[in-house]
Design a protein around this motif. Structure first.
Motif, PDB file in Angstrom:
ATOM      1  N   PRO A 116       5.062  -0.704  -4.080  1.00 59.26           N
ATOM      2  CA  PRO A 116       4.042  -0.865  -2.944  1.00 59.26           C
ATOM      3  C   PRO A 116       2.856  -0.275  -3.892  1.00 59.26           C
ATOM      4  O   PRO A 116       1.766  -0.669  -3.297  1.00 59.26           O
ATOM      5  CB  PRO A 116       4.044  -0.657  -2.310  1.00 59.26           C
ATOM      6  CG  PRO A 116       5.287   0.835  -1.977  1.00 59.26           C
ATOM      7  CD  PRO A 116       6.493   0.622  -2.779  1.00 59.26           C
ATOM      8  N   ASP A 117       2.914   1.101  -5.152  1.00 61.11           N
ATOM      9  CA  ASP A 117       1.482   1.401  -5.574  1.00 61.11           C
ATOM     10  C   ASP A 117       1.563   0.757  -6.919  1.00 61.11           C
ATOM     11  O   ASP A 117       0.220   1.315  -7.457  1.00 61.11           O
ATOM     12  CB  ASP A 117       2.051   2.906  -5.342  1.00 61.11           C
ATOM     13  CG  ASP A 117       3.004   3.688  -4.103  1.00 61.11           C
ATOM     14  OD1 ASP A 117       1.866   2.439  -2.800  1.00 61.11           O
ATOM     15  OD2 ASP A 117       2.782   5.168  -3.819  1.00 61.11           O
ATOM     16  N   VAL A 118       2.183   0.182  -6.948  1.00 54.86           N
ATOM     17  CA  VAL A 118       2.197  -0.403  -8.058  1.00 54.86           C
ATOM     18  C   VAL A 118       1.850  -2.715  -8.110  1.00 54.86           C
ATOM     19  O   VAL A 118       0.886  -3.033  -8.722  1.00 54.86           O
ATOM     20  CB  VAL A 118       3.070  -0.528  -9.183  1.00 54.86           C
ATOM     21  CG1 VAL A 118       2.649  -1.391 -10.081  1.00 54.86           C
ATOM     22  CG2 VAL A 118       3.643   1.085  -9.354  1.00 54.86           C
ATOM     23  N   PHE A 119       1.925  -3.298  -7.231  1.00 51.13           N
ATOM     24  CA  PHE A 119       2.431  -4.082  -6.751  1.00 51.13           C
ATOM     25  C   PHE A 119       1.541  -4.469  -4.971  1.00 51.13           C
ATOM     26  O   PHE A 119       1.944  -3.797  -4.085  1.00 51.13           O
ATOM     27  CB  PHE A 119       3.569  -5.032  -6.897  1.00 51.13           C
ATOM     28  CG  PHE A 119       3.879  -5.683  -8.831  1.00 51.13           C
ATOM     29  CD1 PHE A 119       3.178  -5.110  -9.790  1.00 51.13           C
ATOM     30  CD2 PHE A 119       4.644  -4.323  -8.938  1.00 51.13           C
ATOM     31  CE1 PHE A 119       3.450  -5.181 -11.007  1.00 51.13           C
ATOM     32  CE2 PHE A 119       5.388  -4.306 -10.187  1.00 51.13           C
ATOM     33  CZ  PHE A 119       4.962  -4.641 -11.367  1.00 51.13           C
ATOM     34  N   GLU A 120       1.178  -5.852  -5.061  1.00 46.11           N
ATOM     35  CA  GLU A 120       0.170  -6.440  -3.276  1.00 46.11           C
ATOM     36  C   GLU A 120       1.368  -7.417  -2.987  1.00 46.11           C
ATOM     37  O   GLU A 120       1.575  -7.323  -1.679  1.00 46.11           O
ATOM     38  CB  GLU A 120      -1.165  -6.427  -3.578  1.00 46.11           C
ATOM     39  CG  GLU A 120      -1.582  -5.992  -3.053  1.00 46.11           C
ATOM     40  CD  GLU A 120      -2.970  -6.235  -2.648  1.00 46.11           C
ATOM     41  OE1 GLU A 120      -3.553  -7.713  -1.904  1.00 46.11           O
ATOM     42  OE2 GLU A 120      -4.038  -5.591  -3.356  1.00 46.11           O
ATOM     43  N   SER A 121       1.071  -8.110  -3.997  1.00 45.34           N
ATOM     44  CA  SER A 121       1.778  -9.897  -3.779  1.00 45.34           C
ATOM     45  C   SER A 121       2.058 -11.021  -4.732  1.00 45.34           C
ATOM     46  O   SER A 121       1.907 -10.909  -5.544  1.00 45.34           O
ATOM     47  CB  SER A 121       0.990 -10.005  -2.287  1.00 45.34           C
ATOM     48  OG  SER A 121      -0.640 -10.093  -3.222  1.00 45.34           O
ATOM     49  N   VAL A 122       3.029 -11.288  -4.757  1.00 45.84           N
ATOM     50  CA  VAL A 122       3.404 -12.559  -5.580  1.00 45.84           C
ATOM     51  C   VAL A 122       2.905 -13.859  -4.895  1.00 45.84           C
ATOM     52  O   VAL A 122       2.087 -14.595  -4.089  1.00 45.84           O
ATOM     53  CB  VAL A 122       4.925 -13.155  -5.387  1.00 45.84           C
ATOM     54  CG1 VAL A 122       5.348 -14.316  -6.325  1.00 45.84           C
ATOM     55  CG2 VAL A 122       5.700 -11.419  -5.458  1.00 45.84           C
ATOM     56  N   ARG A 123       1.927 -14.883  -5.858  1.00 41.99           N
ATOM     57  CA  ARG A 123       1.049 -15.333  -5.737  1.00 41.99           C
ATOM     58  C   ARG A 123       1.242 -16.377  -6.818  1.00 41.99           C
ATOM     59  O   ARG A 123       2.162 -16.374  -7.803  1.00 41.99           O
ATOM     60  CB  ARG A 123      -0.527 -15.790  -5.151  1.00 41.99           C
ATOM     61  CG  ARG A 123      -0.719 -14.787  -6.929  1.00 41.99           C
ATOM     62  CD  ARG A 123      -2.459 -14.610  -6.555  1.00 41.99           C
ATOM     63  NE  ARG A 123      -3.109 -14.212  -6.278  1.00 41.99           N
ATOM     64  CZ  ARG A 123      -4.110 -13.294  -6.324  1.00 41.99           C
ATOM     65  NH1 ARG A 123      -5.719 -14.105  -6.932  1.00 41.99           N
ATOM     66  NH2 ARG A 123      -4.583 -12.816  -5.728  1.00 41.99           N
ATOM     67  N   GLY A 124       0.884 -18.329  -6.300  1.00 39.38           N
ATOM     68  CA  GLY A 124       1.170 -19.110  -7.421  1.00 39.38           C
ATOM     69  C   GLY A 124       1.817 -20.149  -6.558  1.00 39.38           C
ATOM     70  O   GLY A 124       2.422 -20.646  -5.267  1.00 39.38           O
ATOM     71  N   GLN A 125       2.792 -21.096  -8.098  1.00 37.34           N
ATOM     72  CA  GLN A 125       3.748 -22.084  -7.946  1.00 37.34           C
ATOM     73  C   GLN A 125       4.391 -22.538  -8.921  1.00 37.34           C
ATOM     74  O   GLN A 125       3.803 -22.529  -9.529  1.00 37.34           O
ATOM     75  CB  GLN A 125       2.954 -23.463  -7.074  1.00 37.34           C
ATOM     76  CG  GLN A 125       3.148 -24.521  -6.177  1.00 37.34           C
ATOM     77  CD  GLN A 125       2.604 -25.362  -6.154  1.00 37.34           C
ATOM     78  OE1 GLN A 125       1.450 -25.779  -6.737  1.00 37.34           O
ATOM     79  NE2 GLN A 125       2.796 -26.418  -4.991  1.00 37.34           N
TER      80      GLN A 125
END
Length: 392
Positions: free
Chosen positions: A317-326
Motif C-alpha cells: 500500500p505504500d507503493v501502489f494505490e490502485s489498478v486501472r484499465g481494461q
C-alpha cells in the motif's frame, strides 16, 4: 559532443539481441520478461512464428512498388479491416503519428467540400496523438509543445471528464472531436461507456465528425477488436497503428464513405504506406486477433492478471494505490514515481512502461501465458519490496 543517435530519449542501459514470446535476451544471455511489448506493439509476442512466416514469404517475393500501382497485400488487409469494423475505406500509413495527420486533414477537408467554415478540432487533456506538428498541437500539453511554436492552429482542448466544458467547446465551427477511448500515455484512463455514447450523440446532434485514436488501445488490446466496441458506438474516422503490425511499422486510417468523401485523388499520399511487407504481416495479425476465440482468451488473461495485480496493490500500500484499465491495457497507480518502479523492475529482469498521472503501464503480448503473467507479478512484488526496504 553529440551522440550519433539524436539524444531525444533517456534510454535504459539495456540492449536486446533476440526475443521469443514474452521474453527478451541480451547479448550476455540475460533474459527479461517483457510486460511492455514495445509499448503495445508486439501484440503477438517476439518472433511470432506465424508473423515471421508471413514476413519471410513476402520478403522473398516483393518488398516495395509504391502506391502508383495496385498492391494485392494492401487490398487484402483493407478488406479485412472493412469486414471487421465500421469502416468503408482504409488508408495505410507507417505510424500512428501519420494516421493522426491524415485524420485531421480528412475531417477538415470534409467540411471544406461542403462549403462550411468548420476547422476546429476538439481534443482532451492528457491526450497523446503522436509527435508531428498536428499531433502535438492536438495534445496541447506544455511538455509536448514547449519550444516548437508557432503551433498548428485550430485545436480546442477540454479538461478530462469535463462534460459541460465539452458541450461548450463543440460549436458550429467544430469539424471533429478527437479522443482515445482509453488514454495510454495519459495514464491508462478509460473513457466510460456512457461518456462515449454521449459523445457520439453530441457529434450526431452538432454534425461534428467523431475520431477515435485507437493506436494504443486497439487491435484486441482491451478484449474487443477495438476498444470502442465495448460502448456499442462507432466513430466516423479511426486511427490505428502499433498492434496492427505486430512489430512491423504500419498504421492506418479507417473511415466511413461519408467522412472520407473529401479525400479524392491527389489529396493525400505516402511513399511507404501500405507496402507489401507491412500489409502481409498486418493481414496475418488481423486473421489471428479478430478470431472471437482469441479475444475471449484475451479477456480471460485480463481477468487473471487484474486479480493478481489487485493482490499486489493490497500487499504494497505504500507503493501502489490502485489498478486501472481494461483488457491487457492495465495501469498501476503508484504512490511513488513510476520511473522508480520501472528501475526497480529492471533489477528483477522485468520490463514495464511509465505513463502520466503516476501510472505504471502493463501492456503485455495478447497471447502471454498465465505462467508468465504470474511470474511478472512475482517480480513486481520483489521490486516493490526492494523499494520499501530502501525507504525504511
Amino acid at each position: 559532443m553529440i551522440a550519433s543517435i539524436l539524444p531525444t530519449y533517456n534510454r535504459a542501459p539495456l540492449a536486446f539481441v533476440k526475443g521469443a514470446g514474452s521474453w527478451l535476451e541480451t547479448a550476455d544471455g540475460s533474459r527479461y520478461l517483457d510486460m511492455g511489448a514495445g509499448i503495445a506493439v508486439n501484440a503477438l509476442g517476439h518472433a511470432n512464428p506465424e508473423l515471421t512466416a508471413a514476413l519471410t514469404e513476402q520478403a522473398g517475393k516483393l518488398w516495395h512498388v509504391s502506391n502508383l500501382y495496385q498492391i494485392p497485400e494492401q487490398q487484402k488487409l483493407a478488406d479485412l479491416l472493412v469486414e471487421h469494423t465500421f469502416a468503408d475505406t482504409v488508408f495505410f500509413t507507417n505510424s500512428g503519428t501519420e494516421a493522426c495527420e491524415l485524420a485531421v486533414k480528412m475531417a477538415r477537408k470534409y467540411w471544406y467540400d461542403k462549403g462550411e467554415d468548420r476547422t476546429e478540432i476538439v481534443t482532451f487533456e492528457g491526450a497523446f496523438h503522436g509527435r508531428s506538428s498536428a499531433a502535438i498541437a492536438a495534445a496541447g500539453s506544455e511538455k509536448m509543445v514547449k519550444g516548437f511554436g508557432p503551433l498548428l492552429p485550430g485545436f480546442t482542448h477540454v479538461k478530462w471528464a469535463d462534460h459541460e466544458g465539452l458541450r461548450a467547446a463543440v460549436t458550429d465551427k467544430t469539424a471533429a472531436v478527437l479522443i482515445e477511448p482509453v488514454q495510454g500515455e495519459g495514464g491508462i484512463r478509460p473513457v466510460p461507456d456512457q461518456c462515449l455514447k454521449g459523445l457520439r450523440d453530441l457529434c450526431d446532434e452538432t454534425g461534428a465528425l467523431l475520431i477515435f485514436d485507437e493506436v494504443q488501445c486497439g487491435v484486441g488490446r482491451t478484449g474487443k477488436l477495438f476498444a470502442h466496441e465495448w460502448a456499442g458506438v462507432t466513430p466516423d474516422i479511426m486511427m490505428v497503428a502499433k498492434g496492427i503490425g505486430g512489430g512491423f511499422p504500419i498504421g492506418a486510417v479507417l473511415a466511413t464513405e461519408d467522412a472520407a468523401s473529401g479525400m479524392v485523388a491527389g489529396t493525400h499520399g505516402s511513399t511507404y504506406g501500405g507496402n507489401p511487407l507491412g500489409c502481409a504481416v498486418g493481414a496475418k495479425v488481423m486473421e489471428i486477433v479478430a478470431d472471437p476465440a482469441f479475444l475471449d482468451a484475451v479477456n480471460a488473461k485480463a481477468g487473471f492478471l487484474r486479480q493478481k495485480l489487485e493482490g499486489l496493490v493490497a500487499a504494497h500500500p505504500d507503493v501502489f494505490e490502485s489498478v486501472r484499465g481494461q483488457g491487457l491495457m492495465l495501469g498501476l497507480k503508484c504512490k511513488i514515481a513510476p520511473a522508480d518502479v520501472v528501475k526497480a523492475a529492471y533489477a528483477q529482469n522485468l520490463l514495464t512502461v511509465p505513463a502520466a498521472d503516476n501510472v505504471l503501464r502493463l501492456l503485455p503480448a495478447l497471447n502471454i501465458s498465465e505462467a508468465d503473467m504470474a511470474e511478472a507479478v512475482t517480480r513486481l512484488d520483489a521490486a516493490a519490496t526492494q523499494l520499501e526496504n530502501a525507504k525504511a
